[in-house]
Design a protein around this motif. Structure first.
Motif, short mmCIF file in Angstrom:
data_model
loop_
_atom_site.label_atom_id
_atom_site.label_comp_id
_atom_site.label_asym_id
_atom_site.label_seq_id
_atom_site.Cartn_x
_atom_site.Cartn_y
_atom_site.Cartn_z
N ALA A 63 0.82 -1.19 0.01
CA ALA A 63 0.09 -0.12 -0.09
C ALA A 63 0.82 1.20 -0.13
O ALA A 63 0.32 2.27 -0.62
CB ALA A 63 -0.93 0.01 1.30
N VAL A 64 2.16 1.27 0.64
CA VAL A 64 2.87 2.44 0.55
C VAL A 64 4.02 2.48 -0.50
O VAL A 64 4.83 3.41 -0.67
CB VAL A 64 3.62 2.59 2.30
CG1 VAL A 64 2.31 2.68 3.11
CG2 VAL A 64 4.26 1.33 2.44
N ALA A 65 4.52 1.10 -1.12
CA ALA A 65 5.44 1.05 -1.86
C ALA A 65 5.30 1.88 -3.00
O ALA A 65 4.31 2.27 -3.34
CB ALA A 65 5.65 -0.48 -2.32
N THR A 81 8.73 -4.06 -6.37
CA THR A 81 8.17 -5.56 -6.13
C THR A 81 8.18 -5.92 -4.49
O THR A 81 9.22 -5.70 -3.84
CB THR A 81 8.58 -6.52 -7.02
OG1 THR A 81 8.32 -6.15 -8.47
CG2 THR A 81 8.08 -7.80 -6.77
N ILE A 82 7.16 -6.24 -4.02
CA ILE A 82 7.35 -6.59 -2.56
C ILE A 82 7.01 -8.43 -2.67
O ILE A 82 6.25 -8.91 -3.08
CB ILE A 82 6.11 -6.17 -1.71
CG1 ILE A 82 6.08 -4.65 -1.64
CG2 ILE A 82 5.95 -6.87 -0.27
CD1 ILE A 82 7.42 -4.03 -0.97
N THR A 83 8.04 -8.85 -1.96
CA THR A 83 7.97 -10.39 -1.87
C THR A 83 7.81 -10.66 -0.34
O THR A 83 8.72 -10.09 0.47
CB THR A 83 9.20 -11.17 -2.14
OG1 THR A 83 9.25 -10.67 -3.76
CG2 THR A 83 9.24 -12.54 -2.18
N ALA A 84 6.91 -11.10 0.23
CA ALA A 84 6.79 -11.38 1.55
C ALA A 84 6.81 -12.94 1.96
O ALA A 84 6.26 -13.88 1.40
CB ALA A 84 5.21 -10.88 2.20
N GLY A 94 1.66 -6.65 13.31
CA GLY A 94 0.44 -7.01 13.04
C GLY A 94 -0.60 -5.76 13.07
O GLY A 94 -2.00 -5.90 12.63
N MET A 95 -0.31 -4.64 13.50
CA MET A 95 -1.15 -3.28 13.66
C MET A 95 -0.94 -2.47 12.51
O MET A 95 -1.68 -1.54 12.33
CB MET A 95 -0.69 -2.48 14.88
CG MET A 95 -1.08 -3.12 16.09
SD MET A 95 -0.40 -2.00 17.37
CE MET A 95 -0.88 -3.08 19.20
N ALA A 96 -0.35 -3.05 11.38
CA ALA A 96 -0.11 -2.12 10.19
C ALA A 96 -1.20 -1.58 9.65
O ALA A 96 -1.42 -0.55 9.20
CB ALA A 96 0.90 -2.88 9.23
N GLY A 97 -2.42 -2.59 9.64
CA GLY A 97 -3.45 -2.26 8.68
C GLY A 97 -4.40 -1.21 9.44
O GLY A 97 -5.28 -1.00 8.95
N LEU A 98 -4.13 -1.07 10.79
CA LEU A 98 -4.92 -0.06 11.68
C LEU A 98 -4.24 1.33 11.66
O LEU A 98 -5.05 2.08 12.38
CB LEU A 98 -5.06 -0.66 13.21
CG LEU A 98 -5.35 -2.10 13.24
CD1 LEU A 98 -5.32 -2.47 14.79
CD2 LEU A 98 -6.66 -2.47 12.74
N CYS A 99 -3.03 1.75 11.00
CA CYS A 99 -2.70 2.91 11.08
C CYS A 99 -3.59 4.06 10.63
O CYS A 99 -3.76 5.32 11.32
CB CYS A 99 -1.23 2.98 10.51
SG CYS A 99 0.03 4.19 10.54
N ALA A 100 -3.99 4.03 9.27
CA ALA A 100 -4.98 4.91 8.87
C ALA A 100 -6.16 5.33 9.73
O ALA A 100 -6.41 6.69 10.04
CB ALA A 100 -5.32 4.68 7.37
N ALA A 134 9.59 1.35 7.48
CA ALA A 134 10.59 0.62 6.97
C ALA A 134 10.74 0.44 5.51
O ALA A 134 11.81 0.69 4.92
CB ALA A 134 10.69 -0.63 7.60
N VAL A 135 9.71 0.44 4.69
CA VAL A 135 9.56 0.12 3.36
C VAL A 135 10.14 1.49 2.48
O VAL A 135 10.79 1.39 1.80
CB VAL A 135 7.94 -0.18 2.96
CG1 VAL A 135 7.68 -0.06 1.35
CG2 VAL A 135 7.77 -1.50 3.32
N ARG A 136 9.66 2.74 3.18
CA ARG A 136 9.96 3.68 2.43
C ARG A 136 11.42 3.99 2.66
O ARG A 136 12.13 4.50 1.67
CB ARG A 136 9.00 4.93 2.78
CG ARG A 136 7.87 4.51 2.52
CD ARG A 136 7.47 4.73 0.88
NE ARG A 136 7.53 5.93 0.45
CZ ARG A 136 7.18 6.35 -0.92
NH1 ARG A 136 6.51 5.51 -1.63
NH2 ARG A 136 7.13 7.51 -1.06
#
Length: 242
Positions: free
Chosen positions: A24-26, A31-34, A182-188, A205-207
């Motif tokens: 969502a922020v990249a 390319t994101i590999t998880a 695990g809280m990443a999706g709650l930030c907005a 960290a991604v940015r």
């Protein structure tokens, strides 16, 4: 640009949610590999869990690090961070380190709201290690089990919001750091409700990883981040020997 997002626990659902937050922020073209380790705890909620998870991080960067421009370790304890930096030449970032630095850029003081109260000391140790203890005005546990965040229901959001509001008032801080990947999706949602900067370490960290890789910076191999010394490992760790 290719970024490896490594979830040090073995929850597939959490790996998927962390990947979603990272994408969502990249930047366009990244390319994101998880990935997650093949062994270790389902969640990391103490020193014992973290020690086992760090071995999983070491194995996983060996298996998946090739061809990546940077790596993000997506657990707020930053387990295995130094080992991964030894093993790789590309930048390796922990989400706690990234979140603390991001918060220090936007507020004179910040508070951390995390999951289990027992893990607050881990965040405090990391703040001291990263030289940002003076910028953090409090670390607060909610006693939400890490795996409960997989659903991310309204009850979890409300509990984290209440803890954050109390932290802002008690600590007189200007920003909130979310103390679990695990809280990443709650930030907005939390940022909109609280009216202050809310920092998710995965996004930060991604940015930061994109910026370091874009600058052509790599992990120094001078001194303690030099490649691991060749030696034999025995038992279950035999494949991890350098």
């Amino acid at each position: 640009m290719n970024l490896l997002i490594l979830n040090p626990n073995t929850s597939e659902a959490m790996t998927a949610s962390i990947a979603q937050a990272a994408r969502a922020v990249a930047s366009a073209g990244t390319t994101i590999t998880a990935v997650q380790p093949a062994f270790g705890p389902r969640s990391i909620e103490g020193h014992y869990d973290e020690t086992i998870a760090a071995a999983g991080v070491a194995e996983t960067v060996r298996l998946h690090g090739a061809g990546m421009d940077a790596v993000v370790i997506a657990c707020f304890g930053d387990p295995g961070l130094d080992a991964a930096r030894e093993a790789l030449e590309v930048p390796v970032l922990g989400v706690a380190e990234a979140a603390f630095h991001a918060a220090s850029f936007v507020a004179t003081g910040f508070s951390v709201v995390t999951t289990m109260t027992r893990t607050c000391v881990t965040a405090e140790h990391l703040l001291q290690r990263y030289g940002l203890a003076s910028r953090c005005r409090g670390v607060h546990g909610t006693d939400i089990p890490v795996l409960a965040l997989e659903d991310g229901g309204a009850a979890c959001v409300d509990l984290i919001e209440a803890a954050a509001r109390e932290a802002l008032a008690r600590d007189r801080s200007g920003a909130i750091v979310l103390g679990c990947a695990g809280m990443a999706g709650l930030c907005a949602t939390l940022s909109a409700r609280l009216g202050v900067p809310v920092i998710d370490g995965v996004a930060a960290a991604v940015r930061f990883a994109e910026a370091l890789a874009g600058l052509g910076l790599r992990t120094s191999k001078q001194g303690d981040y030099a490649r691991p010394l060749p030696k034999q490992y025995v038992g279950w760790a035999a494949p991890l020997g350098w």
